[in-house]
Design a protein around this motif. Structure first.
Motif, PDB file in Angstrom:
ATOM      1  N   ARG A  73       0.838  -1.218   0.000  1.00  0.00           N
ATOM      2  CA  ARG A  73       0.000   0.000   0.000  1.00  0.00           C
ATOM      3  C   ARG A  73       0.867   1.260   0.000  1.00  0.00           C
ATOM      4  N   ILE A  74       1.949   1.245   0.761  1.00  0.00           N
ATOM      5  CA  ILE A  74       2.842   2.411   0.798  1.00  0.00           C
ATOM      6  C   ILE A  74       3.502   2.615  -0.561  1.00  0.00           C
ATOM      7  N   LEU A  75       3.954   1.522  -1.171  1.00  0.00           N
ATOM      8  CA  LEU A  75       4.565   1.636  -2.502  1.00  0.00           C
ATOM      9  C   LEU A  75       3.547   2.145  -3.517  1.00  0.00           C
ATOM     10  N   TRP A  76       2.310   1.682  -3.392  1.00  0.00           N
ATOM     11  CA  TRP A  76       1.264   2.162  -4.301  1.00  0.00           C
ATOM     12  C   TRP A  76       1.028   3.661  -4.115  1.00  0.00           C
ATOM     13  N   ARG A  77       1.039   4.107  -2.878  1.00  0.00           N
ATOM     14  CA  ARG A  77       0.804   5.530  -2.601  1.00  0.00           C
ATOM     15  C   ARG A  77       1.953   6.381  -3.130  1.00  0.00           C
ATOM     16  N   VAL A  78       3.185   5.852  -3.052  1.00  0.00           N
ATOM     17  CA  VAL A  78       4.322   6.590  -3.599  1.00  0.00           C
ATOM     18  C   VAL A  78       4.156   6.777  -5.106  1.00  0.00           C
ATOM     19  N   MET A  79       3.697   5.728  -5.776  1.00  0.00           N
ATOM     20  CA  MET A  79       3.506   5.804  -7.226  1.00  0.00           C
ATOM     21  C   MET A  79       2.245   6.579  -7.607  1.00  0.00           C
ATOM     22  N   ASN A  80       1.240   6.533  -6.733  1.00  0.00           N
ATOM     23  CA  ASN A  80      -0.046   7.160  -7.037  1.00  0.00           C
ATOM     24  C   ASN A  80      -0.483   8.022  -5.856  1.00  0.00           C
ATOM     25  N   PRO A  81      -0.039   9.264  -5.789  1.00  0.00           N
ATOM     26  CA  PRO A  81      -0.446  10.144  -4.686  1.00  0.00           C
ATOM     27  C   PRO A  81      -1.969  10.238  -4.614  1.00  0.00           C
TER      28      PRO A  81
END
Length: 433
Positions: A73-81
């Motif tokens: 989820r954190i990696l996804w948020r980094v890629m997709n603010p």
């Protein structure tokens, strides 16, 4: 601007989270809430005995899945603010929302990490297997090996306290989060719930290329590192175990694990044709174990019971079970403590006929185990065979807690039954024949 115009502006500024963010959000939320519920039921002793152990084992599995999914989820948020807040939201509300999200991510990592620390520092060496599958072992952190017993106890208490209160803090933060979303939805007329997939009318933000592989890689990497370390830990502990006990755990009988004979007194025990072991239950299911290293000094004749005697010496390091959850604890301080008490001794000195059956007998004596001695009574049969051979089979039932076994982890027998039946089936040959 009219009210309708303002709402149109809000909707234009608002978009949904990406599909991946929505899926991860609700998956993690469901797992966390279910795990907290299971943990509370376990902590307040509200679970039936038959499901207590499986519930806490799946509690560990779900916690580790939450840890891996949170990394994704954190990696996804980094890629997709995340989508921008509505312009009508006050600056203080935007700051509060940002802080709540930071705390959520911190707790999503810290709660399962402290759970892992609890298991690693616990005196109970119950291994962790994902989904209770022995092929998926998860390692313990090397806390027990790194500190002394007093420090371990303090750390275990701190980790347990932190794990529970951080989980409760998550519930409090969740209540604040839901209240804020409800306020925006009902009072500010913002379609807040639609942003996370509950409702329609908002455009969905598109994820960036590479976001899916990155998130999946993060999830898989966490699990792969843990499982590989678990396999290495399991292999190392297996190599360190006693050869006879290890053979017994792999499924061979005690006789196969310790071939040969033991000769003292009137009778020689043919170990290759004999069995010595125990039966009990664990988490409501039958559990068996074997003893592969023992000596016997037996003087017995059905015609002279007054002179009969027997002494069985058992090397406790050779006691083994195939149960993957109990086996790591068997030789430990709450088990047989084989380093401090390498031998158990059964001495029988009073024999008598049992009922009207000519081959049925009983014997009274004492069992010394872990430095504690208590009286026991064995019921057995003595069946003469061809020539100077005989078959001796019987059993006795003991209370493991009388000998200090499992009293720290399970003194009441809710998971591991207190009653343990010791069974033997010995092939005997008269000494000198």
């Amino acid at each position: 601007m009219s009210m309708a115009g303002e709402q149109a502006a809000w909707r234009a500024a608002y978009t949904r989270y990406t599909r991946g963010a929505v899926i991860l959000h609700w998956t993690i939320a469901a797992l966390i809430l279910g795990n907290i519920a299971g943990g509370l039921l376990f902590s307040y002793d509200l679970l039936p005995d038959a499901v207590r152990f499986p519930v806490i084992q799946f509690h560990k599995t779900i916690g580790l899945l939450v840890l891996a999914l949170s990394v994704a989820r954190i990696l996804w948020r980094v890629m997709n603010p995340p989508p921008a807040h509505a312009p009508v939201m006050a600056r203080s509300e935007r700051i509060a929302a940002h802080l709540v999200h930071i705390l959520f991510y911190a707790l999503m990592i810290l709660v399962p990490l402290f759970g892992w620390l609890v298991v690693s520092a616990s005196a109970a060496r119950v291994p962790t297997y994902l989904f209770m599958i022995e092929a998926l072992p998860w390692p313990s952190l090397p806390i027990r090996e790194a500190v002394n017993e007093t420090t371990r106890e303090h750390l275990a208490a701190f980790f347990d306290f932190s794990h529970k209160w951080l989980a409760l803090a998550f519930l409090g933060l969740l209540a604040l989060h839901v209240a804020g979303a409800a306020k925006h939805h009902m009072r500010d007329k913002l379609p807040s719930f639609s942003r996370m997939g509950l409702g329609s009318g908002l455009a969905r933000a598109r994820s960036r290329p590479g976001a899916v592989p990155l998130a999946l890689s993060g999830f898989a990497l966490v699990l792969a590192i843990g499982l590989l370390a678990g396999q290495a830990e399991t292999g190392a502990s297996g190599q360190a175990s006693a050869p006879d006990a290890q053979t017994a755990v792999m499924g061979e009988s005690a006789g196969e694990a310790a071939s040969g004979t033991t000769t003292t007194g009137d009778w020689t025990i043919e170990k290759s044709e004999s069995r010595l072991g125990f039966e009990t239950s664990f988490s409501g299911a039958p559990m068996e174990g074997t003893v592969s290293d023992y000596d016997a000094d037996i003087v017995f004749s059905p015609d002279d019971l007054a002179s009969a005697r027997a002494e069985i010496l058992i090397r406790t390091a050779s006691i083994a079970t195939a149960n993957a959850f109990v086996a790591p604890q068997l030789q430990g301080p709450d088990g047989f403590a084989s380093k401090d008490f390498p031998e158990a001794r059964l001495v029988l000195d009073t024999f008598r006929q049992a009922g009207s059956e000519p081959n049925a007998f009983e014997a009274d004596g004492q069992l010394t185990l872990r430095g504690k001695t208590h009286p026991v009574t064995l019921a057995f049969t003595f069946v003469p065979g061809e020539g100077d051979t005989a078959r001796v089979a019987g059993s006795t039932t003991i209370d493991r807690t009388l000998y200090g076994i499992g009293v720290s982890n399970d003194p009441t027998g809710r998971d591991l039954a207190r009653e343990v039946t010791v069974r033997f089936d010995l092939a005997a040959r008269r000494t000198g024949s």
